[in-house]
Design an enzyme around this catalytic site. Structure first.
Site: not given
Ligand code: ATP
Ligand code: MG
Length: 440
Positions: A68, A70, A144
């Site tokens: 997705d 963001d 993170d």
């Molecule tokens: P995925 O590919 O699984 O979606 P993702 O990194 O995009 O991995 P998301 O849960 O969609 O995971 O989170 C989007 C963004 O938000 C992350 O890339 C990170 O920058 C931030 N983020 C998510 N969870 C946390 C957390 N627990 N603490 C700090 N930042 C976070």
């Molecule tokens: Mg994501």
């Protein structure tokens, strides 16, 4: 506030920021989904900053198709919403905007600050509230991992990098932004995310990022169950569940994370069963075939149920009530930790509850069983039990053949009714009240 002000004046709150041009990172704007590109363009035309951020940038840079997109912006939610025909402000704690465009939903969030000095925390350092808007640098700081804090500007095709994420991607390292112990204390789920992302992306956990996890693993207990469930589900359905689980054990996070993992991975048959279930799931995910979370959780918990069931039988409980009670017992323990939804547990019960019915291969029972709503799932489950050596392979083969057979073949396949079973049933009718089981 004062601390924050001083840190900002001294330039301590943000690392040195780099705006890296396309020729150095290789990411072009046409790699974005149509909706993500459009949302950024609309925001920019309205005079706001807008970037693709987080997982999507990271994945694209690694040559992976993002799940997705963001978007991060300096516009407030109420400024974002009116710019789009189909947009919703969601979230209570931290409001963000979902913009729907064709089949896509793009998440637009306003730059957020999470100042460790001002955020409200519990006694273990877990951040309870971090819902203040902030600058882009602050937004990067609260993320993170360095590779998750990269911002792609579609207008210039530059990547804005505050924490050396591009260099880490190149080295294939996953590194926490800031001091790992503090960041894990703020939000323990980051430990689980680290394991999942490193397995999914094939990145090595940096030593300082990996080392504190073993000791801090008990903090997972303080994570709200619903969040833990979401993150576990992401892990299990990532297509890399086997690798994730291996990694969880290596870093010492499996203990206490899920009560089931502690026990099951220590029994040879249980481990084989879980390993097979995960491998099968990964295969399906990677082949883009549907995966049922209920099936997966039923598989993960089966050997717990089995142990409880056998224990109850050994204490004199009748088989079927013993199984029912074992299911209750296991689900009660697991659900306290992991908010497995009711809909899921209902299906899990069905799948488990049907297993003893596979033993009955005479009379009308097999016909009734193949017509049951969850038969297919329950049969797949039986196949897994056979593959792990828990039940004879012949058993599974019989049911596979029975499903596919025509009426005559089915009839010929049925086993003769057995005498002792009938006698037992008559006895049960005479004495319906079973002896009360010994307490667990
Ligand atoms: P995925 O590919 O699984 O979606 P993702 O990194 O995009 O991995 P998301 O849960 O969609 O995971 O989170 C989007 C963004 O938000 C992350 O890339 C990170 O920058 C931030 N983020 C998510 N969870 C946390 C957390 N627990 N603490 C700090 N930042 C976070
Ligand atoms: Mg994501």
């Amino acid at each position: 506030m004062i601390k924050r002000f001083i840190r900002r004046v001294l330039g301590l709150s943000a690392n040195h920021v780099e705006r890296v041009p396309r020729q150095r990172h290789g990411l072009a704007r046409d790699a974005l989904s149509p909706a993500a590109a459009k949302v950024c363009a609309v925001l920019r035309e309205a005079g706001f900053a807008s970037y693709v951020v987080g997982g999507a940038v990271r994945d694209l840079l690694l040559g992976i198709v993002p799940t997705d997109f963001d978007i991060a912006t300096d516009a407030r939610p109420e400024q974002v919403k009116p710019l789009f025909r189909r947009a919703l402000i969601i979230g209570r704690r931290f409001r963000l905007v979902h913009v729907m465009m064709g089949p896509e939903t793009v998440e637009v969030s306003t730059f957020r600050a999470a100042d460790p000095d001002t955020a409200e925390k519990d006694e273990h350092g877990r951040v309870l509230r971090d819902n203040v808007f902030g600058t882009q640098a602050e937004d990067a700081r609260r993320r993170d991992f360095t590779v998750n804090a990269l911002y792609f500007d579609p207008a210039t095709e530059e990547v804005v990098d505050f924490h050396g994420g591009l260099a880490d991607l190149k080295k294939r390292v996953l590194r926490v932004i800031g001091e790992p112990v503090t960041r894990y204390r703020e939000d323990p789920i980051r430990m689980l995310r680290g394991v999942r992302l490193s397995a999914k992306l094939g990145l090595r956990l940096d030593a300082a990022t990996r080392e504190p996890i073993r000791e801090l693993a008990p903090l997972m207990e303080r994570v709200p169950p619903a969040r833990l469930f979401d993150e576990m589900l992401k892990l299990l359905l990532s297509g890399h569940a086997s690798a994730c689980l291996r990694q969880l054990r290596e870093v010492g996070l499996h203990k206490g994370l899920l009560p089931l993992l502690d026990v099951i991975l220590e029994q040879p048959l249980g481990e084989r069963f879980v390993t097979l279930a995960l491998a099968q799931t990964d295969e399906r995910v990677l082949a883009e075939r549907p995966v049922s979370p209920a099936f997966l959780f039923a598989a993960l918990l089966w050997h717990e149920v089995l142990a409880a069931w056998r224990g109850r039988e050994a204490r004199g409980e009748r088989s079927i009530p013993a199984l029912e009670n074992a299911m209750d017992e296991v689900l009660d323990t697991q659900c306290a930790k992991l908010a497995i939804t009711r809909k899921l547990t209902a299906t899990m019960r069905e799948v488990w509850g049907m297993q003893p019915r596979f033993e009955l291969r005479s009379g009308q029972r097999p016909y009734r069983l193949v017509e049951a709503p969850r038969f297919r799932m329950a049969y797949d489950f039986l196949a897994l039990r056979a593959a792990s050596g828990e039940v004879p392979a012949e058993f599974e083969a019989w049911w596979r053949a029975f499903q596919a057979a025509d009426a005559d073949t089915r009839k010929a396949m049925l086993l003769p009714e057995t005498g002792p079973r009938k006698r037992r049933r008559r006895r049960r009718k005479k004495r319906p009240a079973a002896p009360t089981p010994a307490p667990a």
